[in-house]
Design an enzyme around this catalytic site. Structure first.
Site, PDB file in Angstrom:
ATOM      1  N   HIS A 139     -27.375  20.649  23.862  1.00  9.80           N
ATOM      2  CA  HIS A 139     -27.223  20.658  22.410  1.00  9.80           C
ATOM      3  C   HIS A 139     -27.752  19.355  21.828  1.00  9.80           C
ATOM      4  O   HIS A 139     -27.601  18.283  22.415  1.00  9.80           O
ATOM      5  CB  HIS A 139     -25.750  20.815  22.018  1.00  9.80           C
ATOM      6  N   CYS A 150     -32.258  21.153  19.845  1.00  4.08           N
ATOM      7  CA  CYS A 150     -32.502  21.198  18.409  1.00  4.08           C
ATOM      8  C   CYS A 150     -32.563  19.797  17.817  1.00  4.08           C
ATOM      9  O   CYS A 150     -32.016  18.850  18.376  1.00  4.08           O
ATOM     10  CB  CYS A 150     -31.408  21.993  17.716  1.00  4.08           C
TER      11      CYS A 150
END
Length: 343
Positions: A103, A166
């Site tokens: 993440h 991301c």
């Protein structure tokens, strides 16, 4: 104090990290699990051995595998320690690779050094999630990556950093971003003195599904596919043939974007490694375009599978995915993008 002793050979070392969060963030909400993230270090490791001559014993892999002792998991403490160990004793001619699959997130920049007002962060397995705000604590900032890895390298060393997460466009705070009119903001303007979430929600996936990572605050971000080949440069950065280290950063998407993956790993890592196996002798700019083409193919193939599945089952197909814009950044001036890639 005596200087560092010189070795009679150069070293090639790599630190590869893959985090699925299957026993941590998943316990809070299953959508945070990233099934397949453990495949990325395996894919990169094999490329380094097969194509670039790395030795298995010089490649460190950190994954949150339930069968492993948690003391060896990619916690914030362990990642930072492994980063320091990666470049400890670095000498001219040495080569290093650092990769992170997991993440990624963003936090407010507090010192005015980011054009977009946000610092990029990497989320370790022991990050703390605030359920009310979907924000994290105990993260690793782009400033940490820059300070520990980049600023520790001597002149003549090479480092390639790869981020499949991301909001990763400037995850290493390098000052020059390859620009074709649609890129991440430049990283902070810094001087270099060489020494002698995903903040996201991600769906668990099967073989034909993908992890779609997104941030509520940026859910409406529109993606585009802009053509062109020119570069944007910050001042006071090192020219291509400067005595400083050769450092590049490869990211799955722009700082404002999200990225995708499945049980077989991240789309970006697959595109990156496939492009290099097809042709390992590309320039940096050529490789970036090759990676973007591969990403576009994977996205199109996924959309076709989802459409066909919808027709077969009589259910509406999910919203089509749009290929994120992979990013390339460098410590040296933009003309470095047209030199041969290596790692």
């Amino acid at each position: 104090m005596p200087g560092l002793s010189r070795r009679d050979h150069n070293v090639k070392k790599a630190l590869l990290i893959g985090i699925e969060y299957s026993t941590t963030l998943k316990e809070i909400d299953p959508v945070w699990e990233l099934r397949g993230a453990h495949e990325d270090p395996k894919t990169l490791r094999q490329l380094l051995i097969d194509v670039y001559g790395y030795k298995d014993e010089d490649i460190t892999v950190l994954v949150d595998e339930p069968d492993l002792e948690q003391d060896a998991w990619p916690t914030r403490k362990n990642i930072l320690a492994a980063m320091r160990e990666l470049v400890e004793g670095a000498q001219p001619g040495d080569c290093f690779v650092f990769s992170f699959s997991g993440h990624g997130s963003q936090v407010t920049n507090e010192d005015g050094t980011e054009e977009d007002g946000l610092d990029e962060t990497l989320i370790p397995v022991d990050a703390i999630l605030d359920r009310e705000t979907n924000s994290f604590e105990n993260y690793i900032k782009d400033d940490d990556v820059r300070k520990i890895i980049v600023d520790s390298l001597p002149s003549g060393a090479r480092c390639v950093m790869i981020f499949d997460c991301c909001h990763s466009g400037t995850a290493s705070d390098l000052p020059n971003v390859f620009s074709d009119g649609f890129t991440s903001p430049c990283s902070p303007l810094t001087t270099f003195a060489p020494r002698s979430p995903w903040k996201t929600r991600a769906q668990s996936t099967d073989m034909e599904q993908i992890n779609v990572q997104h941030t509520a605050a940026r859910a409406s971000t529109q993606f585009a596919w802009m053509k062109g080949r020119h570069t944007r440069t910050r001042s006071n950065t090192m020219p291509p043939q400067s005595p400083g280290p050769d450092v590049t950063s490869w990211s799955a998407c722009m700082d404002s974007q999200v990225t995708y993956g499945g049980r077989k790993g991240g789309f970006f890592i697959k595109a990156f490694t496939d492009a290099l196996r097809i042709d390992p002798h590309q320039t940096h700019a050529e490789l970036l375009q090759s990676v973007r083409r591969e990403l576009a193919k994977y996205s199109a193939a996924h959309n076709m599978r989802m459409t066909q599945r919808g027709k077969a089952t009589g259910t509406p197909a999910p919203e089509p995915v749009t290929s994120p814009r992979a990013q390339l950044a460098s410590l040296r001036q933009s003309s470095n993008f047209h030199t041969p890639f290596g790692m």
